[in-house]
Design a protein around this motif. Sequence first.
Motif, PDB file in Angstrom:
ATOM      1  N   UNK A 402     -21.457  -9.760  57.379  1.00  0.00           N
ATOM      2  CA  UNK A 402     -20.255  -9.971  58.178  1.00  0.00           C
ATOM      3  C   UNK A 402     -19.929 -11.403  58.503  1.00  0.00           C
ATOM      4  N   UNK A 403     -20.728 -12.355  58.012  1.00  0.00           N
ATOM      5  CA  UNK A 403     -20.455 -13.757  58.283  1.00  0.00           C
ATOM      6  C   UNK A 403     -19.279 -14.237  57.440  1.00  0.00           C
ATOM      7  N   UNK A 404     -18.288 -14.901  58.079  1.00  0.00           N
ATOM      8  CA  UNK A 404     -17.086 -15.334  57.386  1.00  0.00           C
ATOM      9  C   UNK A 404     -17.387 -16.525  56.494  1.00  0.00           C
ATOM     10  N   UNK A 405     -16.836 -16.524  55.291  1.00  0.00           N
ATOM     11  CA  UNK A 405     -17.114 -17.583  54.321  1.00  0.00           C
ATOM     12  C   UNK A 405     -16.719 -18.956  54.851  1.00  0.00           C
ATOM     13  N   UNK A 406     -15.535 -19.058  55.446  1.00  0.00           N
ATOM     14  CA  UNK A 406     -15.001 -20.358  55.851  1.00  0.00           C
ATOM     15  C   UNK A 406     -15.465 -20.779  57.239  1.00  0.00           C
ATOM     16  N   UNK A 407     -15.713 -19.833  58.121  1.00  0.00           N
ATOM     17  CA  UNK A 407     -16.023 -20.179  59.496  1.00  0.00           C
ATOM     18  C   UNK A 407     -14.809 -20.757  60.199  1.00  0.00           C
ATOM     19  N   UNK A 408     -15.017 -21.218  61.427  1.00  0.00           N
ATOM     20  CA  UNK A 408     -13.897 -21.769  62.204  1.00  0.00           C
ATOM     21  C   UNK A 408     -13.335 -23.031  61.559  1.00  0.00           C
ATOM     22  N   UNK A 409     -14.211 -23.993  61.254  1.00  0.00           N
ATOM     23  CA  UNK A 409     -13.747 -25.266  60.710  1.00  0.00           C
ATOM     24  C   UNK A 409     -13.066 -25.120  59.367  1.00  0.00           C
ATOM     25  N   UNK A 410     -13.624 -24.287  58.483  1.00  0.00           N
ATOM     26  CA  UNK A 410     -13.022 -24.103  57.173  1.00  0.00           C
ATOM     27  C   UNK A 410     -11.721 -23.331  57.217  1.00  0.00           C
ATOM     28  N   UNK A 411     -11.535 -22.495  58.231  1.00  0.00           N
ATOM     29  CA  UNK A 411     -10.308 -21.699  58.337  1.00  0.00           C
ATOM     30  C   UNK A 411      -9.104 -22.548  58.719  1.00  0.00           C
ATOM     31  N   UNK A 412      -9.334 -23.640  59.436  1.00  0.00           N
ATOM     32  CA  UNK A 412      -8.214 -24.449  59.943  1.00  0.00           C
ATOM     33  C   UNK A 412      -7.304 -24.945  58.823  1.00  0.00           C
ATOM     34  N   UNK A 413      -7.802 -25.689  57.812  1.00  0.00           N
ATOM     35  CA  UNK A 413      -6.897 -26.167  56.760  1.00  0.00           C
ATOM     36  C   UNK A 413      -6.288 -25.035  55.947  1.00  0.00           C
TER      37      UNK A 413
END
Length: 514
Positions: A402-413
């Motif tokens: 269930x861990x997101x590939x991008x995470x918070x920082x990667x999701x922003x761009x």
Amino acid sequence: MPDSSSATAASFTSSGPIDSLSHPSFVGFIATQFFGAFNDNLFKQLLLLLAIPTAAVATMSENGSLDSAPDPATNQAVVAPVDSEPETDLTNVPSTNSSTESTTGDTANDTADSDTAKPSGGGDLQGIATVVFGLPFVLFGGLAGYLADRYSKRTIIVTSKVAEIVVMGLGLLAFLATPMIGFAGLWIVLFLMGLQSTFFGPGKYGIMPEMLSGNQLNRGNGLVLMTTFIAIIIGTAVAGPLKDSIIPEGVPQLEAASGLWIGSLVCVGIAVVGTITSLLIIRLPAADPQLKLKAEYLAVPKPMRTLLKTDTPLLIALLASCVFWLIAGLTIQAVNSLGKTQLLVSDTKTSLMVSLISVGIAAGGAAAGVLSKRLTDRVVIQIGMWGVVAFCALMAISLPGGRHLLGFGGSIPVLMLLGASAAFFAIPIQVFLQARPPEALKGRMIAVMNQANFFAIVMSGVLYQVLNTILTNADLPRSTVFGAMAVLFLPVAIFYRPSLERTSVETLPVAPID
């Protein structure tokens, strides 16, 4: 209003439209629109955040790993059982004063993988909130358009702003009453907010060509569009920090809602300021004071039905616009749910993610205006469509456990690029829908477009609730909603080949953002 202002307003009427964007009347109009958009998005985002039943959140490191994970021994991050009723979910979220143990590396992943600590979207009521807010636009959009032509648009605007003060005041009472009556009061206020915006919209958009001279209309529309986006970004971004600063972590949702009366008090103050600025708007006569109310004004008028039947490119463009707004409505709910229940970030960071989509839309709108001069609108739309599919698919990827590939920082761009792609697709189609109809039907085309788009937004709320139930029962990560969005939009990207020949380009009511 003081007599001097009344005298000035009277002179505005006798001398015709204003020819300067620095005129107090236009400045007052811009300020009124800004404060209204800010209030709508602040209040709505507060309710969307409350609609997600999580008791605690953990911070994320830049690489997407959990810096602080829920401790199964304390039940601090355990949401209500998936199979319980929504109201039970919202009232019985466990609360504790126990501190959360700090975990890193494999420990965090093990915790995230466990059944006890795994965040869940069960009881997520964002879809209901979206339906409640959008429904008035569908039900009363036609009546609002009739009133905007039957009476002075300035009168409609000022009356709507006074109504906003009342609605925000009711919002304050609804927040305070949540421990006793649950979310029912907030749903009523949200519906009234949508109703107020429904009647404000036609007056707001319709007064522009009446208030501004022809050589200022395009620039004026550009400024309104730009300030509206700024208001949306700020209002959405402020909601998270406001909730985080008022509500301690781990407080049950209904108890949390009662503490947000302070946020509603802020909205009341902004509504008062917006009402004052609306008094600066030029006094204008009614467009058609003898207009009689007909049943067809409450739905799609017969001339518009005939036009859409005979003009296939126009009908297809309208349907494409509806698909865009369906995806747009889903996106806001998906990002809120992703942030709070899978990434486990704070309300502040979750609202930041949502607001940065609007930043991408604003930047994409400016870029689309530039690219349209070098490429055809069809090419710009194709770039936008495939961009939406690609970035939604990227946001959908989760790793085992269930861990997101991008995470918070990667999701922003990626979210900003998703917003920019959406602008590439939506803006040329919106301009086409405004420019294509004959001159006598342009206003009614805008009204029909707004009704159709808000019907799509309402359906996004229904679809989100269906997806939420499926994901919860199947124990799938929340990012899967983005995968569903990519699948929904894929046929549009494959098969939609827009025919964007305009009938009256010189009379476009909307200009690209400067």
